[in-house]
Scaffold this motif. Structure first.
Motif, mmCIF file in Angstrom:
data_model
loop_
_atom_site.group_PDB
_atom_site.id
_atom_site.type_symbol
_atom_site.label_atom_id
_atom_site.label_comp_id
_atom_site.label_asym_id
_atom_site.label_seq_id
_atom_site.Cartn_x
_atom_site.Cartn_y
_atom_site.Cartn_z
ATOM 1 N N THR A 134 0.863 -1.190 0.000
ATOM 2 C CA THR A 134 0.000 0.000 0.000
ATOM 3 C C THR A 134 0.898 1.237 0.000
ATOM 4 O OG1 THR A 134 -0.017 0.182 2.415
ATOM 5 C CG2 THR A 134 -1.721 -1.223 1.428
ATOM 6 N N ALA A 135 0.284 2.403 -0.135
ATOM 7 C CA ALA A 135 1.063 3.646 -0.091
ATOM 8 C C ALA A 135 1.785 3.783 1.254
ATOM 9 C CB ALA A 135 0.146 4.844 -0.332
ATOM 10 N N GLU A 136 1.174 3.246 2.312
ATOM 11 C CA GLU A 136 1.747 3.388 3.660
ATOM 12 C C GLU A 136 3.008 2.536 3.857
ATOM 13 O OE1 GLU A 136 -1.936 5.048 3.383
ATOM 14 O OE2 GLU A 136 -1.638 2.887 3.152
ATOM 15 N N ASN A 137 3.089 1.387 3.183
ATOM 16 C CA ASN A 137 4.245 0.508 3.427
ATOM 17 C C ASN A 137 5.168 0.363 2.215
ATOM 18 O OD1 ASN A 137 3.056 -1.387 1.694
ATOM 19 N ND2 ASN A 137 2.132 -2.560 3.366
ATOM 20 N N ALA A 138 4.990 1.221 1.206
ATOM 21 C CA ALA A 138 5.768 1.094 -0.032
ATOM 22 C C ALA A 138 7.210 1.565 0.119
ATOM 23 C CB ALA A 138 5.080 1.869 -1.155
ATOM 24 N N ALA A 139 7.431 2.635 0.860
ATOM 25 C CA ALA A 139 8.760 3.260 0.906
ATOM 26 C C ALA A 139 9.884 2.298 1.310
ATOM 27 C CB ALA A 139 8.745 4.483 1.828
ATOM 28 N N PRO A 140 9.701 1.470 2.361
ATOM 29 C CA PRO A 140 10.804 0.572 2.757
ATOM 30 C C PRO A 140 11.186 -0.438 1.672
ATOM 31 C CG PRO A 140 9.128 0.691 4.493
ATOM 32 C CD PRO A 140 8.555 1.362 3.288
ATOM 33 N N ILE A 141 10.258 -0.744 0.769
ATOM 34 C CA ILE A 141 10.553 -1.683 -0.321
ATOM 35 C C ILE A 141 11.545 -1.043 -1.291
ATOM 36 C CG2 ILE A 141 9.540 -3.028 -2.211
ATOM 37 C CD1 ILE A 141 6.876 -2.890 -0.587
ATOM 38 N N ILE A 142 11.336 0.231 -1.564
ATOM 39 C CA ILE A 142 12.271 0.968 -2.419
ATOM 40 C C ILE A 142 13.613 1.106 -1.686
ATOM 41 C CG2 ILE A 142 12.664 3.119 -3.683
ATOM 42 C CD1 ILE A 142 10.257 1.409 -4.671
ATOM 43 N N GLY A 143 13.548 1.393 -0.403
ATOM 44 C CA GLY A 143 14.767 1.505 0.396
ATOM 45 C C GLY A 143 15.577 0.224 0.422
ATOM 46 N N ALA A 144 14.884 -0.920 0.303
ATOM 47 C CA ALA A 144 15.562 -2.226 0.328
ATOM 48 C C ALA A 144 16.184 -2.595 -1.009
ATOM 49 C CB ALA A 144 14.579 -3.311 0.760
ATOM 50 N N GLY A 145 15.881 -1.813 -2.047
ATOM 51 C CA GLY A 145 16.529 -2.082 -3.336
ATOM 52 C C GLY A 145 15.611 -2.264 -4.521
ATOM 53 N N ALA A 146 14.283 -2.241 -4.309
ATOM 54 C CA ALA A 146 13.360 -2.379 -5.437
ATOM 55 C C ALA A 146 13.301 -1.085 -6.236
ATOM 56 C CB ALA A 146 11.971 -2.749 -4.944
ATOM 57 N N ASP A 147 13.003 -1.211 -7.517
ATOM 58 C CA ASP A 147 12.833 -0.043 -8.380
ATOM 59 C C ASP A 147 11.391 0.446 -8.382
ATOM 60 O OD1 ASP A 147 15.553 0.157 -9.751
ATOM 61 O OD2 ASP A 147 15.044 -1.955 -10.015
ATOM 62 N N GLY A 148 10.497 -0.400 -7.892
ATOM 63 C CA GLY A 148 9.094 -0.016 -7.850
ATOM 64 C C GLY A 148 8.276 -1.037 -7.096
ATOM 65 N N SER A 204 -5.592 6.321 -4.957
ATOM 66 C CA SER A 204 -4.701 5.270 -4.460
ATOM 67 C C SER A 204 -3.425 5.196 -5.306
ATOM 68 C CB SER A 204 -5.416 3.924 -4.469
ATOM 69 O OG SER A 204 -4.557 2.907 -4.010
ATOM 70 N N ALA A 205 -3.596 5.249 -6.631
ATOM 71 C CA ALA A 205 -2.432 5.233 -7.523
ATOM 72 C C ALA A 205 -1.547 6.456 -7.287
ATOM 73 C CB ALA A 205 -2.888 5.183 -8.980
ATOM 74 N N ARG A 206 -2.183 7.600 -7.053
ATOM 75 C CA ARG A 206 -1.424 8.834 -6.832
ATOM 76 C C ARG A 206 -0.593 8.742 -5.550
ATOM 77 N NH1 ARG A 206 -5.347 12.337 -7.476
ATOM 78 N NH2 ARG A 206 -4.837 12.623 -9.646
ATOM 79 N N LEU A 207 -1.207 8.227 -4.493
ATOM 80 C CA LEU A 207 -0.490 8.112 -3.218
ATOM 81 C C LEU A 207 0.669 7.120 -3.316
ATOM 82 C CD1 LEU A 207 -3.527 8.167 -0.750
ATOM 83 C CD2 LEU A 207 -1.833 9.981 -1.104
ATOM 84 N N LEU A 208 0.465 6.022 -4.048
ATOM 85 C CA LEU A 208 1.554 5.065 -4.266
ATOM 86 C C LEU A 208 2.693 5.718 -5.034
ATOM 87 C CD1 LEU A 208 -0.500 1.874 -5.091
ATOM 88 C CD2 LEU A 208 1.426 1.897 -3.512
ATOM 89 N N SER A 209 2.328 6.454 -6.077
ATOM 90 C CA SER A 209 3.331 7.117 -6.903
ATOM 91 C C SER A 209 4.146 8.117 -6.083
ATOM 92 C CB SER A 209 2.641 7.822 -8.068
ATOM 93 O OG SER A 209 3.588 8.440 -8.903
ATOM 94 N N ILE A 210 3.466 8.880 -5.249
ATOM 95 C CA ILE A 210 4.149 9.863 -4.400
ATOM 96 C C ILE A 210 5.102 9.163 -3.435
ATOM 97 C CG2 ILE A 210 3.787 11.518 -2.516
ATOM 98 C CD1 ILE A 210 1.158 12.307 -3.996
ATOM 99 N N ALA A 211 4.622 8.070 -2.818
ATOM 100 C CA ALA A 211 5.452 7.339 -1.851
ATOM 101 C C ALA A 211 6.718 6.794 -2.506
ATOM 102 C CB ALA A 211 4.652 6.196 -1.230
ATOM 103 N N VAL A 212 6.574 6.231 -3.704
ATOM 104 C CA VAL A 212 7.722 5.651 -4.412
ATOM 105 C C VAL A 212 8.689 6.741 -4.849
ATOM 106 C CG1 VAL A 212 8.412 4.449 -6.531
ATOM 107 C CG2 VAL A 212 6.526 3.559 -5.146
ATOM 108 N N LEU A 213 8.170 7.783 -5.468
ATOM 109 C CA LEU A 213 9.050 8.847 -5.975
ATOM 110 C C LEU A 213 9.770 9.576 -4.844
ATOM 111 C CD1 LEU A 213 6.856 10.236 -8.875
ATOM 112 C CD2 LEU A 213 8.990 8.959 -9.080
ATOM 113 N N ASN A 214 9.077 9.813 -3.744
ATOM 114 C CA ASN A 214 9.719 10.462 -2.592
ATOM 115 C C ASN A 214 10.895 9.639 -2.076
ATOM 116 O OD1 ASN A 214 8.032 12.637 -2.673
ATOM 117 N ND2 ASN A 214 6.754 12.016 -0.940
ATOM 118 N N GLU A 215 10.687 8.326 -1.976
ATOM 119 C CA GLU A 215 11.756 7.452 -1.472
ATOM 120 C C GLU A 215 12.917 7.392 -2.467
ATOM 121 O OE1 GLU A 215 13.659 5.011 1.328
ATOM 122 O OE2 GLU A 215 11.920 6.335 1.506
ATOM 123 N N LEU A 216 12.613 7.311 -3.767
ATOM 124 C CA LEU A 216 13.675 7.297 -4.782
ATOM 125 C C LEU A 216 14.500 8.582 -4.727
ATOM 126 C CD1 LEU A 216 11.748 5.755 -7.815
ATOM 127 C CD2 LEU A 216 13.734 4.731 -6.677
#
Length: 225
Positions: free
Chosen positions: A176-190, A206-218
């Motif tokens: 989910t948007a709430e738990n996505a960031a650590p996945i990127i931090g662990a090495g995933a590209d998305g 929902s898609a927007r919040l996921l996108s924000i979470a991923v891009l912020n972490e990247l």
């Protein structure tokens, strides 16, 4: 659709997977909303109880593919190589129970090939066989897949990157948007999701919040390095 690793990394950022059985609303409407929200890749996965077959499946695939084409979103087909070739999809994604990746690569030529991998042996074989990216998971508990493997958390992602395996990686499973960031931090590209978007009150939001979470972490990771 021959694409390089950098392009695939960008495609994987918010990877939406869906079939008719995953939606509470019209699948075309859900996909359009998800695209407005910022998904970067779409996979047609028509599986499960009451899933469409034959001509009905083909027609839905074509409708969703047209939406993706009109919005410059790559269209991937899950498992069904014949369907992918028939409609000239941009690629396919296969699991460990499907045909081996080297055979699929021969069939699809330069189209995008994604492979699910759950351990180092599967990952190395998929890479040797010509995979363009690996799907890693389930990261968190999920109820979408009845045959889901044991939950891995972030450990396998970290292991792959620690071994300097550079292939693009996408996490899947309970994201989910709430738990996505650590996945990127662990090495995933998305991150790849099904119900987080398909069954959301607002698939677009929902898609927007996921996108924000991923891009912020990247962006944070870039700044650290």
């Amino acid at each position: 659709m021959a694409v390089n690793s950098e392009a695939i990394r960008k495609f994987l950022r918010v990877y939406f997977i869906m079939g008719s059985v995953n939606c509470q609303k019209d699948p075309e409407e859900v996909l359009l909303a998800a695209i407005r929200g910022g998904i970067s890749l779409f996979q047609f996965r028509e599986k499960g109880n009451a899933c469409l077959q034959g001509e009905d499946k083909l027609q839905l695939a074509k409708k969703l593919q047209t939406i993706c084409r009109n919005n410059q979103i790559p269209f991937i087909v899950n498992d069904d190589i014949e369907l992918a070739l028939e409609i000239d999809a941009d690629g396919v994604h296969i699991g460990q129970e499907d045909e081996s990746a080297d055979i699929v690569r021969q069939k699809i030529g330069s189209k995008i090939l994604g492979v699910s991998a759950h351990n180092l042996i599967e990952a190395r074989k998929a890479i040797d066989d010509g995979a363009d990216y690996l799907g890693i998971g389930p990261i968190y508990p999920t109820s979408t897949k009845e045959d889901a493997k044991a939950v891995q958390g972030h450990s396998f992602l970290k292991e792959l990157r620690a071994l300097d395996i550079q292939i693009p990686l996408v996490g899947i499973g309970g994201i989910t948007a709430e738990n996505a960031a650590p996945i990127i931090g662990a090495g995933a590209d998305g991150v790849s999701v099904i119900t987080a978007i398909s069954q959301a009150e607002s698939p677009e939001e929902s898609a927007r919040l996921l996108s924000i979470a991923v891009l912020n972490e990247l962006n944070e990771l870039k700044n650290v390095h």
